[in-house]
Design a protein around this motif. Structure first.
Motif, mmCIF file in Angstrom:
data_model
loop_
_atom_site.group_PDB
_atom_site.id
_atom_site.type_symbol
_atom_site.label_atom_id
_atom_site.label_comp_id
_atom_site.label_asym_id
_atom_site.label_seq_id
_atom_site.Cartn_x
_atom_site.Cartn_y
_atom_site.Cartn_z
ATOM 1 N N GLN B 106 -113.270 28.476 98.142
ATOM 2 C CA GLN B 106 -112.808 29.854 97.934
ATOM 3 C C GLN B 106 -111.521 29.993 98.737
ATOM 4 O O GLN B 106 -111.549 30.000 99.955
ATOM 5 N N LEU B 107 -110.393 30.096 98.041
ATOM 6 C CA LEU B 107 -109.104 29.978 98.721
ATOM 7 C C LEU B 107 -108.313 31.274 98.720
ATOM 8 O O LEU B 107 -108.354 32.034 97.759
ATOM 9 N N GLU B 108 -107.554 31.467 99.781
ATOM 10 C CA GLU B 108 -106.541 32.512 99.800
ATOM 11 C C GLU B 108 -105.277 31.948 99.152
ATOM 12 O O GLU B 108 -104.930 30.788 99.381
ATOM 13 N N LEU B 109 -104.586 32.762 98.366
ATOM 14 C CA LEU B 109 -103.300 32.317 97.809
ATOM 15 C C LEU B 109 -102.270 32.236 98.927
ATOM 16 O O LEU B 109 -102.226 33.115 99.790
ATOM 17 N N PRO B 110 -101.436 31.179 98.931
ATOM 18 C CA PRO B 110 -100.347 31.170 99.906
ATOM 19 C C PRO B 110 -99.372 32.310 99.589
ATOM 20 O O PRO B 110 -99.266 32.741 98.447
ATOM 21 N N ALA B 111 -98.682 32.781 100.590
ATOM 22 C CA ALA B 111 -97.784 33.919 100.430
ATOM 23 C C ALA B 111 -96.688 33.624 99.416
ATOM 24 O O ALA B 111 -96.278 34.489 98.646
ATOM 25 N N ALA B 112 -96.225 32.393 99.360
ATOM 26 C CA ALA B 112 -95.168 32.058 98.409
ATOM 27 C C ALA B 112 -95.232 30.573 98.065
ATOM 28 O O ALA B 112 -95.853 29.776 98.766
ATOM 29 N N LEU B 113 -94.558 30.235 96.979
ATOM 30 C CA LEU B 113 -94.499 28.856 96.514
ATOM 31 C C LEU B 113 -93.334 28.187 97.242
ATOM 32 O O LEU B 113 -92.181 28.443 96.929
ATOM 33 N N THR B 114 -93.657 27.371 98.255
ATOM 34 C CA THR B 114 -92.586 26.840 99.098
ATOM 35 C C THR B 114 -92.531 25.317 99.101
ATOM 36 O O THR B 114 -91.699 24.739 99.791
ATOM 37 N N GLU B 115 -93.434 24.661 98.368
ATOM 38 C CA GLU B 115 -93.403 23.200 98.327
ATOM 39 C C GLU B 115 -93.676 22.717 96.905
ATOM 40 O O GLU B 115 -94.017 23.517 96.041
ATOM 41 N N SER B 116 -93.519 21.416 96.672
ATOM 42 C CA SER B 116 -93.768 20.881 95.333
ATOM 43 C C SER B 116 -95.181 21.225 94.886
ATOM 44 O O SER B 116 -96.124 21.164 95.673
ATOM 45 N N ALA B 117 -95.317 21.592 93.612
ATOM 46 C CA ALA B 117 -96.602 22.061 93.112
ATOM 47 C C ALA B 117 -96.669 21.857 91.608
ATOM 48 O O ALA B 117 -95.664 21.572 90.967
ATOM 49 N N VAL B 118 -97.887 21.992 91.075
ATOM 50 C CA VAL B 118 -98.098 21.994 89.628
ATOM 51 C C VAL B 118 -98.713 23.333 89.246
ATOM 52 O O VAL B 118 -99.673 23.784 89.885
ATOM 53 N N LEU B 119 -98.140 23.977 88.221
ATOM 54 C CA LEU B 119 -98.648 25.245 87.702
ATOM 55 C C LEU B 119 -99.179 25.002 86.288
ATOM 56 O O LEU B 119 -98.473 24.405 85.464
ATOM 57 N N LEU B 120 -100.387 25.459 86.017
ATOM 58 C CA LEU B 120 -100.993 25.202 84.702
ATOM 59 C C LEU B 120 -101.336 26.519 84.012
ATOM 60 O O LEU B 120 -102.119 27.323 84.518
ATOM 61 N N ASP B 121 -100.718 26.714 82.841
ATOM 62 C CA ASP B 121 -100.885 27.941 82.079
ATOM 63 C C ASP B 121 -101.790 27.704 80.882
ATOM 64 O O ASP B 121 -101.389 27.066 79.912
ATOM 65 N N ASN B 122 -103.048 28.152 80.984
ATOM 66 C CA ASN B 122 -103.923 28.189 79.811
ATOM 67 C C ASN B 122 -104.268 26.789 79.267
ATOM 68 O O ASN B 122 -104.504 26.615 78.079
ATOM 69 N N LEU B 123 -104.290 25.808 80.146
ATOM 70 C CA LEU B 123 -104.651 24.441 79.746
ATOM 71 C C LEU B 123 -106.141 24.384 79.387
ATOM 72 O O LEU B 123 -106.980 24.846 80.156
ATOM 73 N N GLN B 124 -106.469 23.810 78.249
ATOM 74 C CA GLN B 124 -107.816 23.920 77.701
ATOM 75 C C GLN B 124 -108.707 22.703 77.935
ATOM 76 O O GLN B 124 -109.891 22.840 78.213
#
Lengths: 261, 261
Positions: B106-124
């Motif tokens: 159960q995670l808190e969202l980081p305040a901002a996107l400040t490092e390399s990351a992957v974002l996944l939109d509606n991947l099924q």
């Protein structure tokens, strides 16, 4: 157009057997292409199919109508089925009710491996196989060679994942990869996590054959020993390996990058 | 070790519910790790699990015995089950009978996107999601952000395909990607087949966030509009797109190539 309305129709029973049995598809040398996208791809690259099946509810669909107009005459036989009968032949949920029944290619092996190619040793997962075929087709590869232990390339699951790649590739199955590699005139590259040389250190502007293996065990040792180069994809994290289809994509597109730059 | 021998045991019924219902797993905030490989990964990166289940036939297996030795004391509860009861909890055919039951983070969202990351939109597809997590972990990415429509990352299928990547990544779920992108201090890159700029023309030696989308429809238009760069992977064949997990692997390892060279 012919209509079939009974589950007891002999042709329908034959189609049902083809739709539900991998062994039946291999024996008959026939498979089913499920959905508009695959059928459009087949028409574009391979021409009219011998048999086209349509659910009653799909006949008026504009994309289906367009496909029927292209293959509504002999040699294609078009058969319309009640949606319930059609549904029992299709693996696509909520799809548009269209299926082609086509012959799977019976190919002669080329005398030698002389151009860029993908070799697959004992690859198991249909989704991985389809993804690799799709990547190979997008990377401009034309030849794929599968060992006897590799998943059947013309199964509905592999066809769906391939998204039409099957129609622009020449896919050889049941191939003796060791014999093929011994006679190859292009270098064969195998990925391995136990070597030093990286894919980025190789000159990939020449034709090469890529060898990928089983999801768990990788490429068999005897084949690995026959490869000209064993190469690795450098990693920056704690995970030591990629999914085989991801690995293939990285390799094939490193070749594209070098060729395009 | 505790033994459960009856299907009517209340704890067994609860575990069966957890094993067979995605909704139950989400509600309980618990999931099952199936098989030796995943359990070893969990022990290595996350420590002892709250609950360890073993089939009777697996207790003497050397790898299982080793794992039990590592987590055979409190706070881990070890439960031995007859193989038939164990089998009803496992999705792995012919596997070695070992399961961990663990809490999903159960995670808190980081305040901002400040490092390399992957974002996944509606991947099924669970296989695609697992493969992308595995590639991200191998490429040294640490943060993954999934939209509400994306497959549940902690389902048994995604865990199997991820091969342990879950334990080295921070995976945020149900994320408002638009809000995250608006506040990002690193450039967000989205792949698209309708643009000119290639991934090879970008400087990827800085932190970037990669945005990948739905298997059929790609990234939603509103998110695509928020991306700093829309980039394409050049193709050399007639196929116009890659499987999304293959696409992600090519992008993430082009970043690795630039960082390593």
């Amino acid at each position: 157009m012919k209509h079939i309305t009974s589950r007891d129709n002999p042709l329908y029973k034959e189609l049902k057997h083809l739709a539900t049995s991998s062994q039946a598809r291999r024996q008959a040398g026939r498979t089913l292409l499920d959905g508009v996208h695959l059928c459009q791809g087949y028409l574009q690259y391979r021409g009219a199919p011998p048999l086209c099946l349509v659910g009653e509810g799909a006949v008026a669909h504009p994309e289906v109508a367009d496909i029927l107009a292209q293959c509504g005459a002999p040699p294609t036989q078009v058969i319309v089925l009640p949606d319930a009968l059609f549904g029992a032949l299709s693996q696509v949920e909520h799809g548009i009710g269209l299926l082609f029944v086509v012959d799977t290619p019976q190919l002669e092996l080329p005398a030698a491996l002389t151009e860029s190619a993908v070799l697959l040793d004992n690859l198991q997962d249909p989704g991985n196989l389809g993804s690799i075929l799709r990547s190979a087709a997008a990377a401009g590869i034309k030849q794929v060679f599968c060992s006897a232990g590799t998943s059947f390339a013309w199964s509905p699951k592999v066809l769906r994942a391939g998204m039409g790649a099957h129609f622009v590739l020449t896919i050889h199955e049941n191939v003796d990869l060791a014999a093929l590699m011994r006679g190859a005139s292009v270098p064969v590259l195998a990925t391995s996590s136990h070597v030093e040389q990286t894919i980025y250190q190789l000159d990939l502007r020449q034709p090469v054959a890529w060898l990928f293996g089983h999801e768990g065990q990788g490429v068999a040792d005897d084949l690995l020993a026959l490869a000209r180069h064993r190469v690795m994809i450098p990693h920056r994290g704690p995970m030591e390996s990629l999914n085989v289809a991801a690995c293939a994509a990285v390799c094939l597109f490193e070749q594209v990058r070098q060729l395009e730059n």
